[in-house]
Scaffold this motif. Structure first.
Motif, mmCIF file in Angstrom:
data_model
loop_
_atom_site.group_PDB
_atom_site.id
_atom_site.type_symbol
_atom_site.label_atom_id
_atom_site.label_comp_id
_atom_site.label_asym_id
_atom_site.label_seq_id
_atom_site.Cartn_x
_atom_site.Cartn_y
_atom_site.Cartn_z
ATOM 1 N N VAL A 130 30.663 5.900 -43.104
ATOM 2 C CA VAL A 130 30.472 5.057 -41.857
ATOM 3 C C VAL A 130 31.324 3.802 -41.946
ATOM 4 C CG1 VAL A 130 28.362 5.842 -41.785
ATOM 5 C CG2 VAL A 130 28.497 3.827 -43.125
ATOM 6 N N PHE A 131 31.598 3.148 -42.946
ATOM 7 C CA PHE A 131 32.413 1.921 -42.881
ATOM 8 C C PHE A 131 33.801 2.274 -42.864
ATOM 9 C CE2 PHE A 131 28.575 0.923 -45.634
ATOM 10 C CZ PHE A 131 28.110 -0.268 -44.671
ATOM 11 N N LEU A 147 40.868 -3.464 -44.990
ATOM 12 C CA LEU A 147 39.849 -4.245 -45.076
ATOM 13 C C LEU A 147 38.284 -3.214 -45.039
ATOM 14 C CD1 LEU A 147 38.722 -7.314 -45.249
ATOM 15 C CD2 LEU A 147 38.612 -7.169 -42.762
ATOM 16 N N ALA A 148 38.546 -2.316 -44.274
ATOM 17 C CA ALA A 148 37.639 -1.489 -44.063
ATOM 18 C C ALA A 148 37.291 -0.516 -45.565
ATOM 19 C CB ALA A 148 37.731 -0.387 -42.881
ATOM 20 N N GLN A 149 38.708 -0.380 -46.196
ATOM 21 C CA GLN A 149 38.503 0.525 -47.320
ATOM 22 C C GLN A 149 37.767 -0.453 -48.514
ATOM 23 O OE1 GLN A 149 39.082 3.576 -48.241
ATOM 24 N NE2 GLN A 149 40.001 4.445 -46.401
ATOM 25 N N GLN A 150 38.408 -1.832 -48.452
ATOM 26 C CA GLN A 150 37.761 -2.614 -49.464
ATOM 27 C C GLN A 150 36.142 -2.840 -49.192
ATOM 28 O OE1 GLN A 150 38.050 -7.045 -49.166
ATOM 29 N NE2 GLN A 150 39.540 -6.940 -50.851
ATOM 30 N N ARG A 163 22.963 4.892 -48.974
ATOM 31 C CA ARG A 163 24.053 5.920 -49.979
ATOM 32 C C ARG A 163 24.433 7.056 -49.101
ATOM 33 N NH1 ARG A 163 27.513 4.742 -53.544
ATOM 34 N NH2 ARG A 163 28.866 6.030 -52.125
ATOM 35 N N ARG A 164 23.734 7.797 -48.207
ATOM 36 C CA ARG A 164 24.181 8.802 -47.701
ATOM 37 C C ARG A 164 25.131 8.251 -46.392
ATOM 38 N NH1 ARG A 164 18.645 10.436 -48.508
ATOM 39 N NH2 ARG A 164 17.888 9.545 -46.575
ATOM 40 N N PHE A 222 30.498 -1.613 -51.208
ATOM 41 C CA PHE A 222 29.329 -0.900 -51.342
ATOM 42 C C PHE A 222 29.107 0.142 -52.213
ATOM 43 C CE2 PHE A 222 28.829 -3.219 -47.140
ATOM 44 C CZ PHE A 222 27.463 -3.350 -46.984
ATOM 45 N N ASP A 223 30.284 1.087 -52.467
ATOM 46 C CA ASP A 223 30.005 2.002 -53.270
ATOM 47 C C ASP A 223 30.086 1.746 -54.744
ATOM 48 O OD1 ASP A 223 30.650 5.009 -53.409
ATOM 49 O OD2 ASP A 223 32.301 4.561 -54.679
ATOM 50 N N ALA A 224 30.206 0.584 -55.114
ATOM 51 C CA ALA A 224 30.169 0.050 -56.394
ATOM 52 C C ALA A 224 28.648 -0.336 -56.597
ATOM 53 C CB ALA A 224 30.985 -1.214 -56.795
#
Length: 339
Positions: free
Chosen positions: A219-220, A191-194, A212-213, A199-201
């Motif tokens: 952090v996620f 779930l954290a990876q998802q 972004r930093r 966010f990355d997208a």
């Protein structure tokens, strides 16, 4: 009893919580009580969520008609209030805690556990200040922790709200993630990876440079505990404020600065991993409190049974207090009649 007695002016649900409401003299032949109704409602909420709780569902679980329940609990709002009261339970004993900071940490962790084990509580509306016995006991415990500080009563109430709010917010976020896990079938790591990928997208360096930093720093997907870190920072600020107020009022140096140093290592440790929290290092609370932070442990059948046993013990204590209040009122009535 005088009609001017404030006890008689209490709303029905609050009067039931304090054990001062009249109970029906007639009812179903089989044993029925407010306590049984509340227990059945909590079991439904634990298993199926608060949305599944209704007077008809509780009546069906107990083998009665809904009308039978209304003789004891006259409205669903009263039932929800009583469920909240029992599920919240009493605050932990101080266990010889010697300073305000350690005690507030202990209360924060204990309140967090209440929300982690019974997240349906978070769906109930906050209807003003706590007036029921258990809710009042939690507030009293926070105020008692601050008894020897130079804080005013208004400031002590504000600190108590801060502790409760921090615990509730932690429970709210955890409950949301649990809902996501059930809906998606993903575990915590997945779930954290998802979440990080989503966010990355959409978060770009030119539009949201600071966020972004943070994303690039991971952090996620980090194992750091932002709730413990934020709470400890709040207590650090409170300690400095208490120290300053003590000096300004000429009370001499306070122990606040010392407590910051004493708990610095524990606070840092808690910010590294949610598995280690300051309360376990400072208050003597059993280590099982830490593992309960895992929602899977919180849902374990044997653990839930032990929680039910705790509620039963608290119920015995509440009943004893109810009898104490009743005998006190009767004694006052006898004295008033003699006069």
């Amino acid at each position: 009893m005088s009609t001017e007695d404030p006890i008689e002016q209490l709303p029905r649900g609050i009067a039931l919580a304090w054990g001062v409401a009249a109970t029906p003299q007639r009812g179903p032949k089989r044993e029925m009580s407010v306590e049984r109704i509340v227990d059945a409602a909590i079991e439904i909420a634990d298993n199926d969520g608060i949305q599944a709780v209704s007077m008809s569902a509780v009546a069906k679980r107990l083998g009665y008609t809904p009308m039978s329940l209304y003789r004891y609990v006259s409205a669903k709002d009263d039932l929800l209030l009583l469920m909240q009261e029992e599920a919240t339970g009493l605050p932990p004993e101080s266990e010889g805690v010697e300073n305000w900071r350690t005690r507030l940490e202990e209360l924060y962790e204990a309140q967090s556990q209440v929300y982690l084990t019974q997240p349906w509580l978070l769906s109930l509306s906050i209807m003003g200040s706590p007036i029921t016995p258990n809710s009042s006991a939690w507030l009293d415990a926070s105020l008692e922790a601050l008894h020897d500080t130079p804080l005013t009563q208004d400031e002590r109430i504000a600190v108590s709200i801060f502790v409760t709010g921090a615990a509730r917010w932690k429970g709210t976020v955890f409950a949301g993630y649990e809902d996501q896990k059930r809906a998606t079938g993903l575990n915590d790591s997945e779930l954290a990876q998802q979440e990080s990928q989503l966010f990355d997208a959409v978060i770009t360096d030119d539009g949201y440079p600071s966020l972004r930093r943070a994303i690039d720093a991971g952090v996620f997907t980090s194992e750091a505990d932002p709730f413990a870190f934020g709470f400890e920072c709040g207590l650090d600020g409170l300690a400095e404020y208490i120290d300053r107020v003590s000096r300004e009022r000429g009370d001499g140096p306070s122990a606040a600065a010392g407590m910051i140093a004493e708990t610095a290592s524990e606070a840092g440790e808690s910010s590294v991993s949610g598995a280690t929290l300051p309360v376990e290092e400072t208050s003597g609370v059993e280590q099982s409190v830490v593992t309960d932070d895992d929602p899977e442990v919180a849902a374990d059948k044997k653990y839930r049974e032990s929680q039910k046993a705790v509620r039963q013990a608290q119920k015995v204590l509440a009943e004893a207090r109810k009898r104490e209040r009743q005998t006190l009122r009767e004694a006052k009535e006898r004295i008033a009649k003699r006069r």
